[in-house]
Write a protein that holds these residues in place. Sequence first.
Motif, PDB file in Angstrom:
ATOM      1  N   ASN A 108       0.713  -1.264  -0.045  1.00  0.00           N
ATOM      2  CA  ASN A 108      -0.079   0.026  -0.027  1.00  0.00           C
ATOM      3  C   ASN A 108       0.681   1.218  -0.048  1.00  0.00           C
ATOM      4  OD1 ASN A 108       0.964  -0.310   2.496  1.00  0.00           O
ATOM      5  ND2 ASN A 108      -1.003  -0.314   3.545  1.00  0.00           N
ATOM      6  N   ILE A 154       2.784   4.591  -1.178  1.00  0.00           N
ATOM      7  CA  ILE A 154       2.212   5.744  -2.026  1.00  0.00           C
ATOM      8  C   ILE A 154       3.615   6.272  -2.749  1.00  0.00           C
ATOM      9  CG2 ILE A 154       2.079   7.646  -0.740  1.00  0.00           C
ATOM     10  CD1 ILE A 154      -0.773   7.794  -1.749  1.00  0.00           C
ATOM     11  N   TYR A 192      -8.648   4.136   4.469  1.00  0.00           N
ATOM     12  CA  TYR A 192      -8.097   5.386   3.902  1.00  0.00           C
ATOM     13  C   TYR A 192      -7.022   5.474   3.138  1.00  0.00           C
ATOM     14  CZ  TYR A 192     -11.137   6.932   7.810  1.00  0.00           C
ATOM     15  OH  TYR A 192     -12.449   7.249   8.755  1.00  0.00           O
ATOM     16  N   ARG A 193      -6.029   4.491   3.295  1.00  0.00           N
ATOM     17  CA  ARG A 193      -4.903   4.718   2.250  1.00  0.00           C
ATOM     18  C   ARG A 193      -5.530   4.253   0.735  1.00  0.00           C
ATOM     19  NH1 ARG A 193       0.749   3.233   5.375  1.00  0.00           N
ATOM     20  NH2 ARG A 193       1.321   3.320   3.391  1.00  0.00           N
ATOM     21  N   VAL A 221      -8.164   5.167  -0.426  1.00  0.00           N
ATOM     22  CA  VAL A 221      -8.929   6.342  -0.771  1.00  0.00           C
ATOM     23  C   VAL A 221      -7.816   7.301  -1.396  1.00  0.00           C
ATOM     24  CG1 VAL A 221     -10.268   8.319  -0.315  1.00  0.00           C
ATOM     25  CG2 VAL A 221     -10.709   5.950   0.753  1.00  0.00           C
ATOM     26  N   ALA A 222      -6.421   7.221  -0.484  1.00  0.00           N
ATOM     27  CA  ALA A 222      -5.488   8.235  -0.608  1.00  0.00           C
ATOM     28  C   ALA A 222      -4.963   7.837  -2.080  1.00  0.00           C
ATOM     29  CB  ALA A 222      -4.617   8.178   0.445  1.00  0.00           C
ATOM     30  N   ASN A 277      -7.278   8.827  -5.060  1.00  0.00           N
ATOM     31  CA  ASN A 277      -7.108  10.236  -5.111  1.00  0.00           C
ATOM     32  C   ASN A 277      -5.860  10.810  -5.863  1.00  0.00           C
ATOM     33  OD1 ASN A 277      -9.707  11.829  -4.515  1.00  0.00           O
ATOM     34  ND2 ASN A 277      -9.506  10.141  -2.925  1.00  0.00           N
ATOM     35  N   PHE A 278      -4.787   9.904  -5.538  1.00  0.00           N
ATOM     36  CA  PHE A 278      -3.337  10.521  -5.911  1.00  0.00           C
ATOM     37  C   PHE A 278      -3.630  10.144  -7.540  1.00  0.00           C
ATOM     38  CE2 PHE A 278       1.170  10.675  -5.712  1.00  0.00           C
ATOM     39  CZ  PHE A 278       1.169  11.808  -5.031  1.00  0.00           C
ATOM     40  N   LYS A 336      -5.945   9.899  -9.222  1.00  0.00           N
ATOM     41  CA  LYS A 336      -6.962  10.763 -10.176  1.00  0.00           C
ATOM     42  C   LYS A 336      -6.186  12.076 -10.230  1.00  0.00           C
ATOM     43  CE  LYS A 336     -11.311  11.620 -11.338  1.00  0.00           C
ATOM     44  NZ  LYS A 336     -11.870  10.690 -12.388  1.00  0.00           N
TER      45      LYS A 336
END
Lengths: 309, 309, 309, 309
Positions: free
Chosen positions: B96, B98, B165-166, B168-169, B172-173, B175
């Motif tokens: 996970n 980023i 949440y990760r 979702v992060a 969005n990143f 995106k």
Amino acid sequence: MADLQAIVDSVYYDLSDRIGEGKLADYIPELATVDPKQFGIALVTVDGQTHAAGDTETAFSIQSISKVFTLTLALGKIGDGLWKRVGREPSGNAFNSIVQLEQEKGKPRNPFINAGAIAVADVVLAGHLPKEAIGEIVQFIRHLADDESIAIDQNVARSETQTGYRNVALANFMKAFRNLDHPVEHVLGVYFHHCAIAMSCRQLAHAGLYLASAGRNPLNGGSVVSASRARRINALMLMCGHYDGSGDFAYRVGLPGKSGVGGGILATAPGKASIAVWSPGLNEVGNSQLGSAALELLAQRTGWSVFGQ
Amino acid sequence: MADLQAIVDSVYYDLSDRIGEGKLADYIPELATVDPKQFGIALVTVDGQTHAAGDTETAFSIQSISKVFTLTLALGKIGDGLWKRVGREPSGNAFNSIVQLEQEKGKPRNPFINAGAIAVADVVLAGHLPKEAIGEIVQFIRHLADDESIAIDQNVARSETQTGYRNVALANFMKAFRNLDHPVEHVLGVYFHHCAIAMSCRQLAHAGLYLASAGRNPLNGGSVVSASRARRINALMLMCGHYDGSGDFAYRVGLPGKSGVGGGILATAPGKASIAVWSPGLNEVGNSQLGSAALELLAQRTGWSVFGQ
Amino acid sequence: MADLQAIVDSVYYDLSDRIGEGKLADYIPELATVDPKQFGIALVTVDGQTHAAGDTETAFSIQSISKVFTLTLALGKIGDGLWKRVGREPSGNAFNSIVQLEQEKGKPRNPFINAGAIAVADVVLAGHLPKEAIGEIVQFIRHLADDESIAIDQNVARSETQTGYRNVALANFMKAFRNLDHPVEHVLGVYFHHCAIAMSCRQLAHAGLYLASAGRNPLNGGSVVSASRARRINALMLMCGHYDGSGDFAYRVGLPGKSGVGGGILATAPGKASIAVWSPGLNEVGNSQLGSAALELLAQRTGWSVFGQ
Amino acid sequence: MADLQAIVDSVYYDLSDRIGEGKLADYIPELATVDPKQFGIALVTVDGQTHAAGDTETAFSIQSISKVFTLTLALGKIGDGLWKRVGREPSGNAFNSIVQLEQEKGKPRNPFINAGAIAVADVVLAGHLPKEAIGEIVQFIRHLADDESIAIDQNVARSETQTGYRNVALANFMKAFRNLDHPVEHVLGVYFHHCAIAMSCRQLAHAGLYLASAGRNPLNGGSVVSASRARRINALMLMCGHYDGSGDFAYRVGLPGKSGVGGGILATAPGKASIAVWSPGLNEVGNSQLGSAALELLAQRTGWSVFGQ
């Protein structure tokens, strides 16, 4: 096996108008002087037949392909103890990156990135002077290839010694983390010299045959490593043999392989054959462009893949 | 094939006193409620024989193993176009992470890390409402396993939606880098639900059989993917299927596999069998501890390895 | 103080043929619609004199400059407890980088990078609905500037809410590390709205005057913060106020400052004056190109520098 | 100025029961042999008065504090041309990190991290033999302190030369990026020797006085650098002088400072005084624990801060 020779010929023929593609390695000055218009394919089956096309008798600098042989020697010396010093995971970085080495406190991710191979050289050096360790490596490769003429290209060794600042940095960085037992210059002496070994495709394919035939050399029947160790070296080649292009190579070719910036690639078709290809021009991740293409075609046409028929 | 059943039984037996080892995934609250003292092994050969031992009829959360099936669907939809969106290289990072996503401008390294699977979900979603895409995935897996009872565990889906949440992060990143076509909530809706599919070892081994038998389902003769695509999915599983433990798994087990934090692992022995193991306790890199051990023993005792005999 | 007005005029004059330089922020669509050919300088001395040149009455989006005011509010609420949630070190990265956040387990490096300001917004939100917290921030800034006309530009707020995927990623990432107490949407609601506050140079210079005059508002004699806290906010502005251009700004200008991607910069000359400059075109690290140049000239001509005469 | 002496005494007294706190630097073996129970404070005002308490006559290894003086020399030689070779931004990393150096292609972030100071040494070396360059540096410092007795501690220089593998790595890494003109051993010879200079607090405070008094040495009236350059060196000290603790130091102390792992810190109160503190025990980011505390108290009690009164 007329079929295999026909396949090798067809692969050579189909790629022959692309000879010269790619970019010569330029960070070792001596490698930049090689004629880029060379291309060879040599394949030795586990029953000892050789099939060749193109420049298969010309010796070239095997560079990182030598790491397969030093890994084999180091495993012979200390077995799984090696994995305390070096990891077994793909790096996700360029071959000479130092970032990972800092994050993981001086332990290289695998034995095929430069830092890992330097740690392997440190293991091979144990109990030896550098000259002796270099001699042992050359002797081992001559034995595998059954060819006493294999030797180090001293111009390449000198060129790399004079310009290998990143490797000096990697070695000193590991030394700072106490992950090298011997003096940095000794370890790098061994490393630079084994990378400078020159071999032809034919010699290289012979030397790698033990990996395709369960650890034995089918030409003379001698055992080099156990079948289990041969499998594991193949696993490491598949996972880490092409730096940050390893996934792509596995996806396209489907065989364990190890590339060198001299433009060579040694590949294993387990139970089938050992294959060496060579063409000096490199792709953007530092692997032989034509060599990669040749192995992809060869795998398609033979149907060889470790991932199924 | 009495031999195989005996091997499966012996592996189960030899590991039975370690049942309960490892640590339950705790970042999805619902997964932390599972009884850790469960262990199952199911193996289906390419000629359709099933060999099982232990808890092979209990459905568990397949989590990331579902990524093998969504990858198969996405390749069916857009073929090699997928690789413009997702890479094929091992990540050298946690599942996970980023960090890589920022360095590589929103393109995930491979379809099996979370970010990559989210991009794959975006591809599967094309032309669909989220609910339809989820339905298509479930239907595909039911078809592969020939079992209409397979379903999503809604408690797990809800738990992951509430705490992911990760993910979702990550979405969005991507995106932000325009690497998702659909609204983030739609894509994550698909992703969270396919990860929450529940299957038993027996169902899972059946569903994965096409990867071991050249892309065809030997139970009904139907073609799922081409032989070439099956090989390539196996290649991706081997290279990237166990996150930052992929190299270790290749070294020890020598078979393509995909793990999930629910404690399951699906492995392929090409030309031989599809294997599913399950035990909820995880090792330090997030793969089933007993499951990994079971596959290592099984590979040893069957002699199955993609890297040679 | 005729001298200061002459200096302000000369700086404006000497840079006037460069008006329009730099690149508009484009990641917030609404900001990309601003007329780039605007430039203003407003300076308020600690004894309350205002000196202005250019477009000093036009309201612009203060963006990250608002972080100075939310930091002041958050320190007022929880004092040094804030530093458990946010660090005080320069980031060495872009303003919206998520890499550091993963390496440091969800704790942003300082309150001026986006992640840090989002954590600050979470503190300001305590005990409030988002709408109330936003109201409190606006009210605080109106009080500082002694100007009730200051308001949020709702178009900018909406534009940022619709496209702020990286900020959504940052907030969710911190939430995953339990470094946000409130729902992500609430916190981002506060954050996006305070970034969308619109102010003129004149208003901004007034609002920042407490930082130049030992924490007191010399216009009405009221105490905003202690002298010690004013110094510390200045320290943070100097260290971290210009993202990865903070060192360059300190070197060239020598005054604490905070920039925003709307093209504004608020700077403090301790004991002397508060200065606001604005021109929408940004340099390559995201700070106003003309604004930076204006502050460099102004510092030279006034002799103001925190680093000596 | 009886007041200042009283303040210096009170700071010494209030911290005296903490003498011995912190951890000796152990990566340079010779530094680990120092008696940790030492503590000194020396302050020289711009009008030439000295105030001292504690062990202010004992010479200690100034280590990285020497980088202030080599930076001054290098700026004298090539001026702003230096910034093509070295950046001016805080690093966000440990003093000896190599990660940033790879990401930024061999250009160190600032002249105070090790890599940056090695590049500065390369500049000082231009046109000299290493021995001459070392001599020039020592001579410059003697001149600044007006004390011919200042010398290199050869034991420390030898110890660092024998064990400084990380610095060897950094230098070779930069050499690989062609960011060093001279042979690596020459540059490191200069670097290791200037870090091994031994000075007392009193000598150090004298030597740094030009930074507090607009570039002039008030003791003899001579100009060392321009006022503008003195300000800029102070700016660099504030931004980058305490590695990854620079933000904390700016926040707590509010004065430009440069620390060394020998336990010394040189700080500047522009227009007021030069201050040197020393106590060998370090905090977790490698700065003198008691020295930092002393400067924090001293700044509070004198009211000196660059960020306002």
